[in-house]
Design an enzyme around this catalytic site. Structure first.
Site, short mmCIF file in Angstrom:
data_model
loop_
_atom_site.label_atom_id
_atom_site.label_comp_id
_atom_site.label_asym_id
_atom_site.label_seq_id
_atom_site.Cartn_x
_atom_site.Cartn_y
_atom_site.Cartn_z
CD GLU A 429 -2.10 1.41 3.01
OE1 GLU A 429 -1.76 0.37 3.78
OE2 GLU A 429 -2.70 2.28 3.42
CG ASP A 503 0.44 2.33 6.52
OD1 ASP A 503 1.56 1.72 6.22
OD2 ASP A 503 0.14 3.25 5.96
CG ASP A 505 -3.24 2.94 9.52
OD1 ASP A 505 -3.47 2.21 8.82
OD2 ASP A 505 -2.79 4.30 9.25
CG ASP A 507 -6.49 5.12 6.85
OD1 ASP A 507 -7.91 5.30 7.11
OD2 ASP A 507 -5.95 6.45 6.83
#
Lengths: 848, 68
Positions: A429, A503, A505, A507
Site C-alpha cells: 500500500e 499499514d 492502522d 486505513d
C-alpha cells in the site's frame, strides 16, 4: 335473382347446393388453406374455432362458462351457456340457420363475426364449417327457444336433420366432433396444448370460466380470472420474485385501436412478453410489440436520466426488458398478419397507438410511484452493467492472453526467479512504502506491486479508500490469472506467495479488507491453495536508553507494547495505599471502602492487581464517552453490593438506575400500576437522543416515554470490582479521585521503587503510571505507516524470510473480510456509519 | 466457516449448487460475478470518509513532494 339461378333452385342439383358441396369439398381438398395445416397445430385449430365462438358469446355478455372435454373415443365436446345457435329456417336458403352455419363458408347471420361489437380473432374466418368439414362426425345440441335441438353431420354432410327434442328453459350450444383421420395423420388431442390455449383465453377474457376435462386421463382444470391481464402477468411471474408488488396496467384507445397492457418486473433476467391481437397469440410480436418496446425504452430512459439514476451508463431497450413479464394486447377491426399462422401482427396503425398509450400511461405511473420507478431503472442499469462487464472481462482476458512479459503492469517491480517455491509478490500500500520495499527487497525472488489504496480528495475533504481501476487489471496481469476464467488455474500463477503489506492502522486494515474481498471474490482459488499471506510489520521500534550500539527491537502490536511497558514498570515496584474516606453513599454499607490503615502491595501482588485493573479502562472510558461520569454514577447510584448499576431508565425526564433487569421490570410494573397507563417503552429513541450529549439528567423529555438503556460494558467492570473486593480488599471507592483538601489535591496511593516515589490520585491511574515508569528507560517509536521505515528496517521486519512475521490467509479469514466489506459497502448508509463508528473505537475488530 | 449465503451483486440467496467448491462462489451466476468485477474495475467499491486534519496535512505534504 337471375333467371338461371331461379331455374337452378328448382332443380335438386341446384347451383347453391353445388356451391355448398364445393365449399365443404374445397376445405376437405385443401384443409391447410383453412386451418393452417393437417399437423397437430391444424388439428387443435378445430378446437379453437369452436371455443372462440364461446368467447365471442362471453365478450358480448351472453355466456359465462365454457366446458371443454376430450372424450375417451378421441372426440371433443365444447359446450357453453350462451344463446344457442339459431335454429330457425332461413327463408332465402330453405334450411335452418344451424345447418347454414355448419355447412357454408362465410355463413351470414348472427354468426358472422362482423355482427359482434368485439370479437375474438375469428381464428380462420371460415367458422365452424371448417370444423365440420374436417370431422368424421359432428353432433350439435342447441338449447334455445324452450327446446333442445339436435343435428348430426359426417364429413360436412348432414346425416341427421335438425330435430326438436324435449322442452328446456336453458340456453346454450354443445358441439361434439371427432377429427377425420382421412385428413389428419394424427388425431390425438394434446391436453397440455389445449390447457395452455384455454388458460390464455381465460386470462384475456377476465371473468369467463373455462373448464377442461380429459376423459382419457381424468385430468381436469378450471380457469377463471377476475383480474384478467393482471393475473396473467402474475401467473407468468409465479416462479419468479417480482421486484414490485403491483402489476402495472396501461390501457386506452386511439381511433379504432384498443390497447390493454399489463406488466411487472421480476428479479430474474429473462424477458417474457406475450402479445395478442384480437385474442390471437402472436409469438413473433409485430407492430403492437414494437410500439410497446419503443415506449418502454423511451419512458424509462428519460425518467432515469432525469432522476440521475444511470451514472455514466446507457441502458438499452433490452436492458430494460430483463426480468420483464408483460402481456401486450390490442383489438382492431381488421387485423393483418404476416403469415397464415398469424404469429406476427402487421397493422401499421397499432404501433403508434401502442407507443403513445403505453408511453403516456407509464410516464404517469412512474411519476406516481417513484420507489418502483427507481427499482425498475436500477434493474435496467444492472443489466447494462452486466453487458459491459461481460465485454470488459473478455477484453481483459484477451489482453492477458496476448501479452508476454512485456504486458506486465508498469508499476510492477518483478523478480528474476519465478519458481513457485520461492517467488513472492508483495502488494504494498502506498508509493513511498513501495519505494522502500523495492530498495530493501531481494530482487531475485521478491516482486513488488505498489497499490495506491488511499486517495485524498482535498476539495471535498474526503478520504477515499479504493482499489483503483487500473490496479485491478494490474493485479490480474501481475499474478497471471485471467478474470472470469471457467477454472482458475492457480498452478500457472507467476508467484508462489501473494503477500499483502499494508499499514497497521485503520486505513491499512480497510485496504486489506478491500484486497482480501477482491481476492476472495475473483481469485478465491489462490486463497484456497494457501497462496495468500498478510505481512505483519511491527508497530513499534524499541531502543534501550542505557545500552549503546544495540540493534533495535521491534514490537508487533499495541497490546504487546503496552504489556511490555507494564512489566518494565512493575520491576521492583510496590504500591502503598494510604488511609482515605469513602465517597460512596451510606446505602453501600459493606463495600464503601473507607480505609483506616495504611496497606502495602508487594511487587507480586501489584502485578496481579494491574492485570485486573488494565482491562477496566476501556469499558469505563466507553461509559464516560456516553456522557456518564464514573464518579457521579458511583457516588449517586452504586448498588448495595458496591457495584455499578447497569440499567439506565428514563421515565420522562426522571433518571433511574438499576443493577438488574428484574429490578427494572419491577420498577416499570410499579409505575404502570401507579399511573394506570400503559407505559411506552422506547429503547432506540433514548439511545439516539443521548448520543453525543454531555449531560444526561434534566434534559427535556416531553413525552412520558420510558427508555431503558443497558450499558453492557458495566458487566465486565463489575466482574473486576468483585475480584477487587474479595481478593484485594479494595472497592469502587479506590477508582475515584478524592476531593480537594485544603485547596490541595490528595494522592492516597504511592508507587514506590528503588529510585522514586510516584503519587497517584486513584487506582484508575495505576496502570498508566506504571507504563510511564516502564517507558523511562526506553526510546520507542510507533510507526505511523510502512513509509516511515527505512528499506533495511522494512526488509528485516516484514520481508526477510528469516525474521518476518507472515500470516497465512485462510478461506475463513477471507470470507470474514468479505462480510465486513459488505457491511462497509452496504446500501444502507446509517448502519454503515454506525459500524464504522463502533469499530473505529476498536480497531482490532477490523484487523484480519 | 462463516460464509455469505447471498450473492454480493444481486443479493439473492445462492442456489444450492453454488457452494464453496464452485468457481462462481460467492456469486449466483457468471453474470453477477462479471458485474462485480466491473465495479471493481471502475473503482466503484470505495470507502469514503471525511478527512481528518492529519490526512489534510499528509495531503499537503504529498503535494509539496510532488511539486518538488
Amino acid at each position: 335473382m337471375s333467371e338461371e339461378q331461379q331455374n337452378a333452385s328448382g332443380d335438386d342439383y341446384g347451383a347453391d347446393k353445388i356451391q355448398h358441396l364445393e365449399g365443404i369439398e374445397g376445405i376437405r381438398h385443401r384443409p391447410a388453406m383453412y386451418i393452417g395445416g393437417t399437423d397437430l397445430v391444424g388439428l387443435h385449430h378445430l378446437v379453437w374455432e369452436v371455443s372462440d365462438n364461446v368467447l365471442d358469446e362471453y365478450s358480448n355478455g351472453y355466456a359465462t362458462t365454457a366446458n371443454v372435454q376430450i372424450n375417451g373415443d378421441g372426440s371433443i365436446t365444447v359446450s357453453d351457456d350462451g344463446r344457442g345457435i339459431p335454429v330457425g329456417m332461413m327463408k332465402d336458403k330453405g334450411k335452418s340457420a344451424l345447418e347454414v352455419v355448419f355447412t357454408e363458408i362465410h355463413a351470414g347471420g348472427k354468426f358472422d363475426r362482423k355482427a359482434y361489437a368485439v370479437g375474438t380473432g375469428g381464428l380462420h374466418g371460415v367458422g365452424i364449417t371448417a370444423v365440420n368439414a374436417c370431422s368424421e362426425w359432428v353432433e350439435v345440441v342447441v338449447k334455445r327457444e324452450g327446446f333442445e335441438w339436435t343435428m348430426e353431420f359426417s364429413r360436412g354432410r348432414v346425416t341427421e336433420d335438425l330435430k326438436k327434442g324435449p322442452a328446456t328453459n336453458q340456453t346454450g350450444t354443445t358441439v361434439t366432433f371427432k377429427p377425420d383421420p382421412q385428413i389428419f395423420p394424427n388425431t390425438t388431442f394434446n391436453y397440455d396444448t389445449i390447457h395452455k390455449k384455454l388458460q390464455d383465453s381465460a386470462f384475456l377474457n377476465a371473468g369467463v370460466r373455462i373448464q377442461l376435462h380429459d376423459e382419457r386421463s381424468g385430468q381436469s382444470d378450471t380457469f377463471h380470472y377476475e383480474d384478467g391481464l393482471a393475473e396473467f402477468v402474475k401467473w407468468i411471474n409465479r416462479t419468479e420474485n417480482p421486484i414490485h408488488s403491483d402489476v402495472i396496467r396501461l390501457s386506452g384507445a386511439q381511433e379504432t385501436t384498443e390497447v390493454d397492457v399489463a406488466l411487472q418486473w421480476n428479479d430474474g433476467y429473462s424477458e417474457t412478453v406475450r402479445c395478442f391481437a384480437n385474442g390471437i397469440s402472436n409469438s413473433e410480436g409485430g407492430t403492437h410489440f414494437s410500439g410497446f418496446k419503443t415506449a418502454l425504452t423511451r419512458v424509462l430512459n428519460s425518467y432515469g436520466k432525469r432522476e440521475n439514476l444511470f451514472k455514466d451508463m446507457n441502458p438499452s431497450g433490452d436492458d430494460f426488458r430483463e426480468g420483464l413479464a408483460a402481456v401486450v394486447t390490442c383489438r382492431i377491426p381488421n387485423p393483418q398478419f404476416e403469415s397464415q399462422t398469424k404469429i406476427k401482427l402487421t397493422n401499421p396503425e397499432v404501433e403508434g397507438a401502442m407507443n403513445s398509450i403505453v408511453g403516456e400511461g407509464l410516464t404517469k405511473y412512474l411519476e406516481e410511484n417513484p420507489q418502483i420507478a427507481k427499482m425498475i431503472c436500477q434493474k435496467g442499469l444492472r443489466a447494462a452493467e452486466a453487458r459491459e462487464a461481460a465485454k470488459k472481462a473478455r477484453d481483459l482476458a484477451r489482453d492477458k492472453g496476448k501479452v508476454g512479459t512485456g504486458g506486465l503492469p508498469e508499476k510492477l517491480r518483478d523478480c528474476r526467479n519465478h519458481s513457485l517455491d520461492v517467488s513472492e509478490l508483495y502488494l504494498v500500500e502506498g508509493d513511498s512504502a513501495g519505494g522502500s520495499a523495492d530498495t530493501g527487497r531481494d530482487s531475485g525472488t521478491q516482486a513488488i506491486l505498489p497499490l495506491r489504496g488511499k486517495i485524498l480528495n482535498v476539495e471535498k475533504a474526503q478520504l477515499i479508500k479504493v482499489l483503483a481501476n487500473k490496479e485491478v487489471a494490474a493485479l490480474f496481469k501481475a499474478i497471471g490469472i485471467p478474470p472470469v476464467a471457467e477454472e482458475q488455474d492457480v498452478s500457472r500463477r507467476r508467484y508462489g506467495k501473494i503477500i499483502l503489506m499494508t499499514d497497521a492502522d485503520v486505513d491499512g486494515s480497510h485496504i486489506r479488507t478491500l484486497l482480501l474481498t477482491f481476492l476472495f471474490r475473483h481469485m478465491r482459488e489462490l486463497v484456497k491453495q494457501g497462496a495468500v499471506y498478510v505481512a505483519q510489520p511491527p508497530l513499534y521500534r524499541v531502543l534501550s536508553k542505557t545500552r549503546r550500539n544495540q540493534k533495535p527491537r521491534y514490537v508487533q502490536t499495541h497490546e504487546e507494547m503496552m504489556s511490555e511497558l507494564l512489566s518494565l514498570g512493575l520491576q521492583g515496584a510496590e504500591l502503598r495505599l494510604l488511609p482515605r474516606e469513602s465517597l460512596l453513599s451510606e446505602q453501600v454499607a459493606e463495600h464503601r471502602g473507607a480505609r483506616e490503615e495504611e496497606r502495602v502491595f508487594s511487587t507480586e501482588d501489584l502485578a496481579k492487581l494491574a492485570t485486573i485493573l488494565a482491562p477496566m479502562d476501556d469499558p469505563i472510558e466507553a461509559i464516560e464517552r456516553r456522557g456518564i461520569s464514573l464518579r457521579r454514577l458511583a457516588m449517586e447510584h452504586a448498588t448495595a453490593d458496591g457495584l455499578l448499576p447497569r440499567y439506565q431508565v428514563f421515565l420522562g425526564a426522571d433518571e433511574h438506575w438499576f443493577g438488574s433487569k428484574q429490578e427494572v421490570d419491577a420498577f416499570l410494573a410499579e409505575q404502570q400500576e401507579k399511573t394506570g397507563q400503559e407505559l411506552r417503552i422506547d429503547d432506540a429513541a433514548r439511545a439516539a437522543s443521548t448520543e453525543g450529549s454531555e449531560e444526561q439528567d434534566g434534559e427535556a423529555n416531553p413525552a412520558p416515554v420510558v427508555t431503558v438503556t443497558d450499558l453492557h460494558g458495566i458487566r465486565s467492570v463489575n466482574d473486576a470490582l468483585r475480584t477487587l473486593q474479595t481478593e484485594y480488599g479494595l472497592s469502587l471507592n479506590d477508582l475515584l479521585i478524592p476531593p480537594v483538601k485544603n485547596a490541595e489535591q490528595v494522592y492516597p496511593y504511592l508507587i514506590e521503587n528503588k529510585d522514586a516515589q510516584k503519587p497517584i490520585q486513584s487506582l484508575r491511574n495505576l496502570v498508566g503510571t506504571l507504563r510511564d515508569q516502564g517507558a523511562k528507560g526506553l526510546t520507542y517509536t510507533r510507526f505511523k505507516g510502512l513509509g516511515e521505515m527505512n528499506p533495511d528496517e522494512l526488509f528485516e521486519t516484514a520481508m526477510d524470510p528469516e525474521s518476518r512475521v507472515l500470516k497465512k490467509i485462510t478461506l475463513e479469514d477471507a470470507a470474514a473480510a468479505e462480510e465486513i466489506f459488505r457491511v462497509l459497502m452496504g446500501d444502507h448508509v446509517e448502519p454503515r456509519r454506525e459500524f464504522i463508528e463502533k469499530h473505529a473505537l476498536d480497531v482490532k475488530d477490523l484487523d484480519v | 466457516m462463516i460464509r455469505p449465503m447471498t450473492c454480493p451483486t444481486c443479493e439473492k440467496e445462492l442456489p444450492v449448487e453454488i457452494n464453496g467448491e464452485s468457481n462462481l462462489f460467492p456469486f449466483c451466476s457468471k453474470r453477477c460475478k462479471e458485474i462485480d468485477l466491473l465495479r471493481w474495475m471502475k473503482g466503484e467499491y470505495a470507502l469514503v470518509e471525511p478527512m481528518t486534519i492529519d490526512d489534510l496535512l499528509q495531503a499537503e505534504q504529498q503535494q509539496e513532494w510532488e511539486s518538488e
